[in-house]
Scaffold this motif. Structure first.
Motif, PDB file in Angstrom:
ATOM      1  N   LYS A  82      11.839   0.365  -6.705  1.00  0.00           N
ATOM      2  CA  LYS A  82      12.296  -0.094  -8.011  1.00  0.00           C
ATOM      3  C   LYS A  82      12.104  -1.599  -8.050  1.00  0.00           C
ATOM      4  O   LYS A  82      12.378  -2.295  -7.071  1.00  0.00           O
ATOM      5  CB  LYS A  82      13.781   0.226  -8.218  1.00  0.00           C
ATOM      6  CG  LYS A  82      14.074   1.680  -8.364  1.00  0.00           C
ATOM      7  CD  LYS A  82      15.529   1.911  -8.693  1.00  0.00           C
ATOM      8  CE  LYS A  82      15.787   3.394  -8.855  1.00  0.00           C
ATOM      9  NZ  LYS A  82      17.156   3.668  -9.272  1.00  0.00           N
ATOM     10  N   LYS A  83      11.624  -2.066  -9.170  1.00  0.00           N
ATOM     11  CA  LYS A  83      11.452  -3.504  -9.338  1.00  0.00           C
ATOM     12  C   LYS A  83      12.569  -3.994 -10.249  1.00  0.00           C
ATOM     13  O   LYS A  83      12.694  -3.569 -11.397  1.00  0.00           O
ATOM     14  CB  LYS A  83      10.084  -3.836  -9.935  1.00  0.00           C
ATOM     15  CG  LYS A  83       9.801  -5.321  -9.965  1.00  0.00           C
ATOM     16  CD  LYS A  83       8.375  -5.584 -10.425  1.00  0.00           C
ATOM     17  CE  LYS A  83       8.086  -7.073 -10.380  1.00  0.00           C
ATOM     18  NZ  LYS A  83       6.710  -7.355 -10.803  1.00  0.00           N
ATOM     19  N   ILE A  84      13.377  -4.887  -9.710  1.00  0.00           N
ATOM     20  CA  ILE A  84      14.499  -5.439 -10.458  1.00  0.00           C
ATOM     21  C   ILE A  84      14.387  -6.956 -10.414  1.00  0.00           C
ATOM     22  O   ILE A  84      14.451  -7.558  -9.341  1.00  0.00           O
ATOM     23  CB  ILE A  84      15.839  -4.987  -9.873  1.00  0.00           C
ATOM     24  CG1 ILE A  84      15.922  -3.457  -9.891  1.00  0.00           C
ATOM     25  CG2 ILE A  84      17.002  -5.605 -10.646  1.00  0.00           C
ATOM     26  CD1 ILE A  84      17.127  -2.891  -9.192  1.00  0.00           C
ATOM     27  N   MET A  85      14.187  -7.534 -11.579  1.00  0.00           N
ATOM     28  CA  MET A  85      14.068  -8.988 -11.720  1.00  0.00           C
ATOM     29  C   MET A  85      13.076  -9.597 -10.729  1.00  0.00           C
ATOM     30  O   MET A  85      13.344 -10.592 -10.081  1.00  0.00           O
ATOM     31  CB  MET A  85      15.437  -9.647 -11.583  1.00  0.00           C
ATOM     32  CG  MET A  85      16.406  -9.242 -12.691  1.00  0.00           C
ATOM     33  SD  MET A  85      18.011 -10.004 -12.572  1.00  0.00           S
ATOM     34  CE  MET A  85      17.586 -11.719 -12.802  1.00  0.00           C
ATOM     35  N   GLY A  86      11.941  -8.957 -10.562  1.00  0.00           N
ATOM     36  CA  GLY A  86      10.881  -9.502  -9.732  1.00  0.00           C
ATOM     37  C   GLY A  86      10.943  -9.129  -8.264  1.00  0.00           C
ATOM     38  O   GLY A  86      10.022  -9.430  -7.512  1.00  0.00           O
ATOM     39  N   SER A  87      12.019  -8.464  -7.820  1.00  0.00           N
ATOM     40  CA  SER A  87      12.144  -8.048  -6.425  1.00  0.00           C
ATOM     41  C   SER A  87      12.023  -6.535  -6.321  1.00  0.00           C
ATOM     42  O   SER A  87      12.549  -5.806  -7.163  1.00  0.00           O
ATOM     43  CB  SER A  87      13.500  -8.473  -5.850  1.00  0.00           C
ATOM     44  OG  SER A  87      13.607  -9.862  -5.799  1.00  0.00           O
ATOM     45  N   TYR A  88      11.311  -6.075  -5.297  1.00  0.00           N
ATOM     46  CA  TYR A  88      11.171  -4.643  -5.069  1.00  0.00           C
ATOM     47  C   TYR A  88      12.260  -4.161  -4.123  1.00  0.00           C
ATOM     48  O   TYR A  88      12.601  -4.822  -3.147  1.00  0.00           O
ATOM     49  CB  TYR A  88       9.807  -4.320  -4.458  1.00  0.00           C
ATOM     50  CG  TYR A  88       8.685  -4.360  -5.461  1.00  0.00           C
ATOM     51  CD1 TYR A  88       8.438  -3.274  -6.289  1.00  0.00           C
ATOM     52  CD2 TYR A  88       7.879  -5.484  -5.582  1.00  0.00           C
ATOM     53  CE1 TYR A  88       7.412  -3.302  -7.224  1.00  0.00           C
ATOM     54  CE2 TYR A  88       6.851  -5.523  -6.514  1.00  0.00           C
ATOM     55  CZ  TYR A  88       6.631  -4.430  -7.329  1.00  0.00           C
ATOM     56  OH  TYR A  88       5.624  -4.459  -8.245  1.00  0.00           O
ATOM     57  N   ASN A 104       0.831  -1.216   0.000  1.00  0.00           N
ATOM     58  CA  ASN A 104       0.000   0.000   0.000  1.00  0.00           C
ATOM     59  C   ASN A 104       0.861   1.261   0.000  1.00  0.00           C
ATOM     60  O   ASN A 104       0.535   2.241  -0.681  1.00  0.00           O
ATOM     61  CB  ASN A 104      -0.950   0.015   1.198  1.00  0.00           C
ATOM     62  CG  ASN A 104      -2.077  -0.984   1.052  1.00  0.00           C
ATOM     63  OD1 ASN A 104      -2.443  -1.347  -0.061  1.00  0.00           O
ATOM     64  ND2 ASN A 104      -2.611  -1.433   2.177  1.00  0.00           N
ATOM     65  N   LEU A 105       1.956   1.252   0.751  1.00  0.00           N
ATOM     66  CA  LEU A 105       2.864   2.396   0.753  1.00  0.00           C
ATOM     67  C   LEU A 105       3.490   2.601  -0.624  1.00  0.00           C
ATOM     68  O   LEU A 105       3.656   3.733  -1.085  1.00  0.00           O
ATOM     69  CB  LEU A 105       3.965   2.207   1.800  1.00  0.00           C
ATOM     70  CG  LEU A 105       3.538   2.278   3.257  1.00  0.00           C
ATOM     71  CD1 LEU A 105       4.688   1.866   4.170  1.00  0.00           C
ATOM     72  CD2 LEU A 105       3.045   3.672   3.608  1.00  0.00           C
ATOM     73  N   ARG A 106       3.799   1.497  -1.285  1.00  0.00           N
ATOM     74  CA  ARG A 106       4.389   1.566  -2.622  1.00  0.00           C
ATOM     75  C   ARG A 106       3.377   2.075  -3.638  1.00  0.00           C
ATOM     76  O   ARG A 106       3.669   2.986  -4.416  1.00  0.00           O
ATOM     77  CB  ARG A 106       4.918   0.189  -3.031  1.00  0.00           C
ATOM     78  CG  ARG A 106       5.589   0.175  -4.389  1.00  0.00           C
ATOM     79  CD  ARG A 106       6.130  -1.190  -4.758  1.00  0.00           C
ATOM     80  NE  ARG A 106       5.044  -2.123  -5.044  1.00  0.00           N
ATOM     81  CZ  ARG A 106       4.798  -3.231  -4.376  1.00  0.00           C
ATOM     82  NH1 ARG A 106       5.556  -3.593  -3.357  1.00  0.00           N
ATOM     83  NH2 ARG A 106       3.802  -4.024  -4.704  1.00  0.00           N
ATOM     84  N   ILE A 107       2.167   1.523  -3.610  1.00  0.00           N
ATOM     85  CA  ILE A 107       1.136   1.895  -4.579  1.00  0.00           C
ATOM     86  C   ILE A 107       0.715   3.355  -4.403  1.00  0.00           C
ATOM     87  O   ILE A 107       0.480   4.066  -5.384  1.00  0.00           O
ATOM     88  CB  ILE A 107      -0.084   0.946  -4.462  1.00  0.00           C
ATOM     89  CG1 ILE A 107       0.316  -0.454  -4.942  1.00  0.00           C
ATOM     90  CG2 ILE A 107      -1.271   1.477  -5.241  1.00  0.00           C
ATOM     91  CD1 ILE A 107      -0.718  -1.516  -4.649  1.00  0.00           C
ATOM     92  N   SER A 108       0.652   3.820  -3.177  1.00  0.00           N
ATOM     93  CA  SER A 108       0.243   5.203  -2.923  1.00  0.00           C
ATOM     94  C   SER A 108       1.398   6.187  -3.118  1.00  0.00           C
ATOM     95  O   SER A 108       1.236   7.378  -2.866  1.00  0.00           O
ATOM     96  CB  SER A 108      -0.325   5.330  -1.505  1.00  0.00           C
ATOM     97  OG  SER A 108       0.693   5.058  -0.556  1.00  0.00           O
ATOM     98  N   SER A 109       2.546   5.682  -3.544  1.00  0.00           N
ATOM     99  CA  SER A 109       3.738   6.500  -3.838  1.00  0.00           C
ATOM    100  C   SER A 109       4.266   7.245  -2.619  1.00  0.00           C
ATOM    101  O   SER A 109       4.869   8.303  -2.753  1.00  0.00           O
ATOM    102  CB  SER A 109       3.459   7.487  -4.970  1.00  0.00           C
ATOM    103  OG  SER A 109       3.109   6.798  -6.139  1.00  0.00           O
TER     104      SER A 109
END
Length: 89
Positions: A69-75, A59-64
């Protein structure tokens, strides 16, 4: 002079193991907190530091509220954003 029994040795062993576990746990948490100096942290480290669930972090990520950063499937999350997360409110 006192006699040392098997139970005494067993108690000592259990005490040493307990102290080692405590030191390992605390040192890994302290190392994660020390790493928060402008670096990018993986999701698991962020959740452990902030003591939040995966859904809350999402939720923190989606709400900016925090950069990711998403790198090879990992945030990965910016540690300076985590420091400032609660300062603005």
């Amino acid at each position: 002079m006192e006699n040392i029994t098997k139970q005494d040795l067993n108690d000592l062993k259990n005490q040493i193991i307990s102290e080692i576990k405590f030191l390992i746990t605390n040192s890994s948490i302290q190392n994660e907190k020390k790493n928060m100096n402008g670096e990018w942290l993986r999701s698991k480290a962020v959740r452990k530091i902030l003591e939040i669930s995966p859904a809350t972090l999402q939720n923190l990520r989606i709400s900016s509220k925090i950069r990711s950063k998403k790198i090879m499937g990992s945030y990965y999350y910016n540690s300076s954003d985590l420091k400032h997360l609660f300062e603005n409110d």
